[in-house]
Design a protein around this motif. Structure first.
Motif, short mmCIF file in Angstrom:
data_model
loop_
_atom_site.label_atom_id
_atom_site.label_comp_id
_atom_site.label_asym_id
_atom_site.label_seq_id
_atom_site.Cartn_x
_atom_site.Cartn_y
_atom_site.Cartn_z
N GLY A 238 -3.49 -5.04 -29.39
CA GLY A 238 -2.65 -3.86 -29.51
C GLY A 238 -2.45 -3.40 -30.94
N GLY A 239 -2.64 -4.30 -31.90
CA GLY A 239 -2.49 -3.93 -33.30
C GLY A 239 -3.78 -3.55 -33.98
N GLY A 240 -4.87 -3.47 -33.20
CA GLY A 240 -6.16 -3.09 -33.77
C GLY A 240 -6.95 -4.24 -34.35
N ARG A 241 -6.50 -5.48 -34.15
CA ARG A 241 -7.22 -6.64 -34.69
C ARG A 241 -8.31 -7.08 -33.70
N ALA A 242 -9.48 -7.38 -34.24
CA ALA A 242 -10.61 -7.75 -33.39
C ALA A 242 -10.38 -9.09 -32.72
N ILE A 243 -10.76 -9.18 -31.46
CA ILE A 243 -10.73 -10.44 -30.72
C ILE A 243 -12.15 -10.95 -30.63
N ASN A 244 -12.34 -12.18 -31.03
CA ASN A 244 -13.68 -12.75 -31.18
C ASN A 244 -14.27 -13.14 -29.82
N VAL A 245 -15.28 -12.37 -29.41
CA VAL A 245 -16.07 -12.73 -28.22
C VAL A 245 -17.53 -12.60 -28.65
N ARG A 246 -18.02 -13.59 -29.34
CA ARG A 246 -19.35 -13.47 -29.97
C ARG A 246 -20.46 -14.14 -29.20
N ALA A 247 -20.17 -15.18 -28.45
CA ALA A 247 -21.22 -15.89 -27.72
C ALA A 247 -21.87 -14.94 -26.72
N ALA A 248 -23.18 -14.91 -26.69
CA ALA A 248 -23.92 -13.93 -25.88
C ALA A 248 -23.55 -14.03 -24.40
N LYS A 249 -23.46 -15.25 -23.87
CA LYS A 249 -23.16 -15.38 -22.44
C LYS A 249 -21.71 -15.03 -22.14
N GLN A 250 -20.79 -15.28 -23.06
CA GLN A 250 -19.42 -14.85 -22.86
C GLN A 250 -19.34 -13.32 -22.85
N GLN A 251 -20.08 -12.69 -23.74
CA GLN A 251 -20.11 -11.23 -23.77
C GLN A 251 -20.65 -10.69 -22.45
N ALA A 252 -21.71 -11.33 -21.94
CA ALA A 252 -22.30 -10.87 -20.68
C ALA A 252 -21.30 -11.00 -19.53
N ILE A 253 -20.59 -12.13 -19.47
CA ILE A 253 -19.59 -12.32 -18.41
C ILE A 253 -18.50 -11.27 -18.52
N LEU A 254 -18.02 -11.04 -19.73
CA LEU A 254 -16.96 -10.04 -19.93
C LEU A 254 -17.44 -8.66 -19.49
N ALA A 255 -18.65 -8.28 -19.87
CA ALA A 255 -19.17 -6.96 -19.51
C ALA A 255 -19.29 -6.81 -17.99
N MET B 78 -8.61 -0.94 -25.99
CA MET B 78 -8.79 -2.32 -26.42
C MET B 78 -10.19 -2.84 -26.11
N PHE B 79 -10.85 -2.25 -25.11
CA PHE B 79 -12.19 -2.72 -24.72
C PHE B 79 -13.19 -1.59 -24.93
N GLN B 80 -14.13 -1.80 -25.81
CA GLN B 80 -15.17 -0.80 -26.07
C GLN B 80 -16.49 -1.30 -25.51
N LEU B 81 -17.09 -0.49 -24.64
CA LEU B 81 -18.41 -0.78 -24.10
C LEU B 81 -19.44 0.28 -24.47
N LEU B 82 -18.97 1.45 -24.89
CA LEU B 82 -19.89 2.52 -25.29
C LEU B 82 -20.32 2.25 -26.74
N GLY B 83 -21.52 1.75 -26.87
CA GLY B 83 -21.94 1.15 -28.14
C GLY B 83 -21.82 -0.35 -27.98
N ARG B 84 -21.83 -1.09 -29.05
CA ARG B 84 -21.75 -2.55 -28.97
C ARG B 84 -20.37 -2.97 -28.46
N LEU B 85 -20.37 -4.03 -27.66
CA LEU B 85 -19.13 -4.54 -27.08
C LEU B 85 -18.14 -4.94 -28.18
N ALA B 86 -16.90 -4.50 -28.01
CA ALA B 86 -15.85 -4.87 -28.95
C ALA B 86 -14.53 -4.94 -28.19
N VAL B 87 -13.68 -5.87 -28.61
CA VAL B 87 -12.35 -6.01 -28.02
C VAL B 87 -11.35 -6.12 -29.16
N VAL B 88 -10.27 -5.35 -29.08
CA VAL B 88 -9.22 -5.43 -30.10
C VAL B 88 -7.88 -5.57 -29.40
#
Length: 248
Positions: free
Chosen positions: A13-30, A1-11
């Motif tokens: 359980g059904g494979g649908r993308a979860i929107n975490v687009r704000a740069a600072k939110q992405q940084a906090i999540l990482a 569900m959490f991809q960090l190898l390459g660009r950050l992505a979160v999906v």
């Protein structure tokens, strides 16, 4: 569900993308994902987000970013994901199976152990699984200290995984199979003599003696021109063995 190898992505359980687009939110999540289950203090996160000097509104802004991130991740609660406030910081709990870097490192470790234990076929399979998970450096779009440090570490792990996979394949006698990968690796890392050693071994092992000797000359020229050094003793001995036609 959490991809960090390459660009950050979160999906979900059904494979649908979860929107975490704000740069600072992405940084906090990482940052939280790189400290699984550990508490990351508010002060640490503010230093990551505003390394020069946090604005007067930094603490309130951070709380807003975390609130929005918690709402975005809420659909994953059923899968064991939780973002919690603890003491003066935050902790993110994510199952290992849901994070690509953890799966990557687990397979790398098991593959390394299998090679040491003398099981090259098992090692090759596990290391190939790890390498197939690699979609690029760790979250290259995120520029904070924790991510930069972890990116450097994982880049080194990825290169070592590539070397060990090649070594496993060579032990299985699959010399031709790894030569293209070795050619790519020496182009990307021309000063890494262990890669040249394996390339010479692979070429000579398939009877491509002239190409092995040419590769040695190329390596020697690179080391001499760029670093002002000669190849290591082991490589010079390998070169002599190829000249004599001795089996490697």
């Amino acid at each position: 569900m959490f991809q960090l190898l390459g660009r950050l992505a979160v999906v979900d359980g059904g494979g649908r993308a979860i929107n975490v687009r704000a740069a600072k939110q992405q940084a906090i999540l990482a940052v939280l994902m790189l400290r699984p289950g550990g508490v990351v203090s508010v002060d640490r996160l503010m230093t990551e987000l505003w390394p020069d000097e946090p604005p007067a509104t930094a603490r309130a802004s951070l709380q807003t970013y975390v609130y929005r991130l918690r709402r975005a991740l809420a659909p994953l609660a059923a899968h064991g994901v939780s973002l919690t406030t603890l003491e003066n910081g935050y902790t993110l709990v994510v199952p290992d199976r849901a994070v690509d870097i953890r799966a990557f490192e687990q397979r790398f470790t098991r593959g390394s152990e299998a090679l040491i234990a003398g099981s090259p076929a098992v090692a090759a399979g596990l290391l190939r699984e790890a390498l197939n998970m690699w979609h690029g450096p760790l979250a290259p779009e995120i520029d904070v200290e924790t991510v930069r440090r972890e990116r450097r570490r994982l880049d080194a792990v990825h290169l070592t995984a590539s070397e060990l996979w090649v070594e496993a394949e060579l032990r299985l006698g699959l010399h031709n199979w790894v030569i293209p990968e070795l050619e790519r690796l020496v182009e990307a890392h021309p000063f890494r003599e262990s890669l040249w050693e394996m390339l010479l071994r692979a070429l000579a092992g398939r009877g491509r003696r002239a190409e092995a000797l040419a590769a040695y000359r190329r390596m020697r020229d690179i080391l001499s021109t760029e670093l002002g050094i000669e190849p290591a003793d082991s490589l010079r001995r390998q070169h002599q063995e190829i000249l004599r036609g001795a089996p490697l």
